[in-house]
Structures are given as structure tokens and as C-alpha cells.
Design an enzyme around this catalytic site. Sequence first.
Site, PDB file in Angstrom:
ATOM      1  CE  LYS A   1       0.244  -1.193   4.525  1.00  0.00           C
ATOM      2  NZ  LYS A   1      -0.059  -2.270   5.387  1.00  0.00           N
TER       3      LYS A   1
ATOM      4  CD  GLU B   1      -9.372  -6.177  -4.557  1.00  0.00           C
ATOM      5  OE1 GLU B   1      -9.973  -5.942  -5.601  1.00  0.00           O
ATOM      6  OE2 GLU B   1      -9.676  -5.616  -3.474  1.00  0.00           O
TER       7      GLU B   1
ATOM      8  CB  VAL C   1      -7.182  -0.997   0.307  1.00  0.00           C
ATOM      9  CG1 VAL C   1      -8.173  -0.439   1.318  1.00  0.00           C
ATOM     10  CG2 VAL C   1      -6.312   0.118  -0.258  1.00  0.00           C
TER      11      VAL C   1
ATOM     12  N   GLY D   1      -6.616  -6.043   2.881  1.00  0.00           N
ATOM     13  CA  GLY D   1      -6.116  -7.428   2.823  1.00  0.00           C
ATOM     14  C   GLY D   1      -6.987  -8.298   1.925  1.00  0.00           C
TER      15      GLY D   1
ATOM     16  CB  ILE E   1     -11.933  -6.776   2.378  1.00  0.00           C
ATOM     17  CG1 ILE E   1     -11.776  -7.172   3.840  1.00  0.00           C
ATOM     18  CG2 ILE E   1     -13.332  -6.291   2.070  1.00  0.00           C
ATOM     19  CD1 ILE E   1     -11.976  -6.011   4.801  1.00  0.00           C
TER      20      ILE E   1
ATOM     21  CD  GLU F   1       4.278  -4.613  11.598  1.00  0.00           C
ATOM     22  OE1 GLU F   1       5.439  -5.033  11.716  1.00  0.00           O
ATOM     23  OE2 GLU F   1       3.497  -4.979  10.719  1.00  0.00           O
TER      24      GLU F   1
ATOM     25  CG  ASP G   1      -1.717   0.548   7.733  1.00  0.00           C
ATOM     26  OD1 ASP G   1      -0.920   0.023   6.940  1.00  0.00           O
ATOM     27  OD2 ASP G   1      -2.877   0.117   7.909  1.00  0.00           O
TER      28      ASP G   1
ATOM     29  CE  LYS H   1      -4.033  -0.980   5.151  1.00  0.00           C
ATOM     30  NZ  LYS H   1      -4.199  -1.601   6.473  1.00  0.00           N
TER      31      LYS H   1
HETATM   32  N1  HSE Z   1      -0.664  -3.225  10.085  1.00  0.00           N
HETATM   33  C1  HSE Z   1      -1.785  -3.384   9.201  1.00  0.00           C
HETATM   34  C2  HSE Z   1      -3.057  -3.526  10.037  1.00  0.00           C
HETATM   35  C3  HSE Z   1      -1.567  -4.580   8.339  1.00  0.00           C
HETATM   36  O1  HSE Z   1      -2.971  -3.662  11.269  1.00  0.00           O
HETATM   37  O2  HSE Z   1      -4.150  -3.447   9.491  1.00  0.00           O
HETATM   38  C4  HSE Z   1      -2.365  -4.599   7.077  1.00  0.00           C
HETATM   39  O3  HSE Z   1      -2.136  -3.522   6.220  1.00  0.00           O
END
Ligand code: HSE
Length: 403
Positions: free
Chosen positions: A100, A124, A127, A129, A131, A185, A196, A200
Site C-alpha cells: 500500500k 487489490e 487495501v 487485505g 476484502i 508490529e 497506515d 489506504k
Molecule cells: N498493520 C496493518 C493492520 C496490516 O494492522 O491493518 C495490514 O495492512
Amino acid sequence: MVNVAVLGYGTVGSGVVQVIEDNNEVVCKKSGTDVKMKYILDLRDFPGDPYEKYLVHDFNTILEDDEVQVVCETMGGVGAAYQFTKQCLEKGKTVCTSNKELVAKHGPELLEIAKNNNCSYLFEASVGGGIPIIRPIMDALAAEKIESIIGILNGTTNYILTKMEQDKAAFEDVLKEAQALGYAERDPSADIQGHDAARKIAILSSLMLGETVDSDKIYTEGITGITADDFAFAADAKQTIKLLGVSKVTEDGKPLTYVAPFMIDKSHPLAMVNDVFNAIFVTGNMVGNTMYYGKGAGKLPTASAVCADVIDGARHVGKNVPCYWENKEAALAPFSEASHSFYIRIKADASAELEKLIPGGKFLTADVAGQKAYITPVITEKKYYETAATLGDAILSRVRVYQ
Ligand code: HSE
């Protein structure tokens, strides 16, 4: 026959190989041709790995092999991943990605290169994962004027907020638990600070508008300021708190995009999306409301979305799968012009002054000593910040209310 190479044998890359191998019959049938794994690029060795035979260490082996028509970029980052993607597209190889950050930063440029070289840049998995959301916006909703996209786009923060509410727990404690479970993480800043989700929603907004929304220019607020007390007051208003990425067109026709935690009514479908799940609520001018729900991260859900792109690439070898996203920056409305109702948690002795400054709201009750919470009527961001400057550190927290 279509040969596939995977760049990066990490979590998603190894999932892609697994889906192509284990589901090969269905992948080939739906592609209308044989689809075969040919290479895995990684700097590391994987002795004993069932797919060790595909491993190469030199990117040029893949680039110079004309039998490779589809490449999956699952390396992440915007360094080597950007260079390798560009080189593959320039050679006419379709690239499918879950990256992304790269799509948000260089998407329109890479789409243009793909178009000029009769191949495709497909994303695809970038964004939501597993879905399906990129293809629904580009294809199934192609006839729509999309009016808004509102998403829970980050699984880590959704897990943290869900647990804070359910267990009445503090942010720091739940973050530690999420890290121990492998959801968050070791450096969770991109998730908890909202970056993040900003990448997206930037991708989704760009597809909605057909022009580029720069993720660095999106107003972005994370969840680090949310406390268990906020959830206690939210319960009184029959609301919960979710980190939302929002893209909509204002009444005067300007696009407005932002990421922030919001109080949202418990009856809204997005309020029911819990734990690591993601969901995206898309409203079109003809179809009305639609919603897409599922696992927004994880090896096999994300790999499945990459492999759907592999199939699309295999069906269109030598052709470009078009994408309506111009390399022109969208003129976003400034967030300072947005208006919301605000939830304000305040020291009890300053609550009368707050009501005087913003009349017409209502107080919430919760068993929190020495504090009150007030829901304002809809006010501008500017009005909120003027009020906050007057009240200073009497304000303990504030969250916008989604309406
Ligand atoms: N770190 C992201 C999350 C992973 O927690 O959604 C998927 O992009």
C-alpha cells in the site's frame, strides 16, 4: 501458459506461493490457461522449504526471462520494490502487489508505465487485505458517482479499541497484548498514529475521484489519546469509538479526506466491526449504501487477493487492465473547513464554561470522578480549536462524533 515470479518470500509472498500451488487447479481454470510458479526472489536462503527450487537471489534472472509474464511484489517499502516494479512494467510484465505504501506514493506513475507497456499494475491486496474493495470500486460500482467511502482500515487499532472497550483496559496495556499476540508490529507507530489507514484511504479516495490524493496531505490523527474513560462516557451515548478513514464530497463539491478516531452510534454497521477485522462502507448515488467486510491483514487472506490479481493478469497478457486514476493531484478541501459534533471530556469544574462557550449540547454521565463529558452540536474545526485554546488543560480529551 503464464509463469509467475514472487518478489519477497515473507509472510505475504510465501502465502502467494502457497495459494498458487495448493489452489493451482482453480487458479488455472479461472485464468483460462496454465499458471505456474517459476521464481521466488529473496536475499535469504530457505533450506528445506518445499518451494526452495524456485528461489533465486538475482532480480535480473526474473527481469530477463521473457517467459515470466506476471510478477507479485510482496517486498514492501518504496525503495527496491519501486525500482523492481518499474523495471518489470517497462518490460511488459504485469505486477500484482500488496504494497500500500508504494501504491499510495507512486500508484499513478506505475499505472501509466503499465498502460504504455501493454501490461497492468494491480493492487487489490493493498487495501483491506483479503476484502474485495479495489475491484468493486473500479468495476462493480463503475456506473456510480461515489459519494463517500468510510472505512475501518487498520486491524491493529481496531483490535486495540475493541479490547479497550470490552475489558475497560488502558491503551498501553492492550497495545502490549496486541504485540505479544503478533497483531501489532514491534514498532506500531504507523498503525496507532493512523498513517497506515491514511495510505489506504488515499488509495480508495484516488479511485473514487479518479485523481491522486496524496496520503501525506490527509489530516491524520491516531488513537493514542483515547482512554478507558472515553469508552465509559461513550457507552452513555450508546456509541463506541472507531478509527475511521473518511473520503467524501462536501456540499460545495470539494473532496474531503481524513483519518481520525470517531464516536459512532452502536447501531451503525461499522460499529459492529470488531477485533482485527476491517470494513469499508461505500455509498454511491444510485446503489446507495454498500459494505465490504473481512480480514484486513494476514498471510492467506492477503495472498488470496494478490492471486486474484494474478488471475486477472493471466487473463490479460499483452493487454492493459485499465484503471481510472489520473496522475493529477486532487484539490482537497482543507480539513479546517470541516464541521463535526465533538465529544469533549473535561474537568468537572470547567464544564459550565464549556457549555457557555458552545451552548446547545448535552452532558453524558459515567462513573468517572471529577470529570464530565459534553457532546457539542455540529461546529467547525475552527470553533473547536478556539474553545480549546480558551479552556486550556481543563480539556482532557476530545473525539469527533460521526454523523
Ligand atoms: N498493520 C496493518 C493492520 C496490516 O494492522 O491493518 C495490514 O495492512
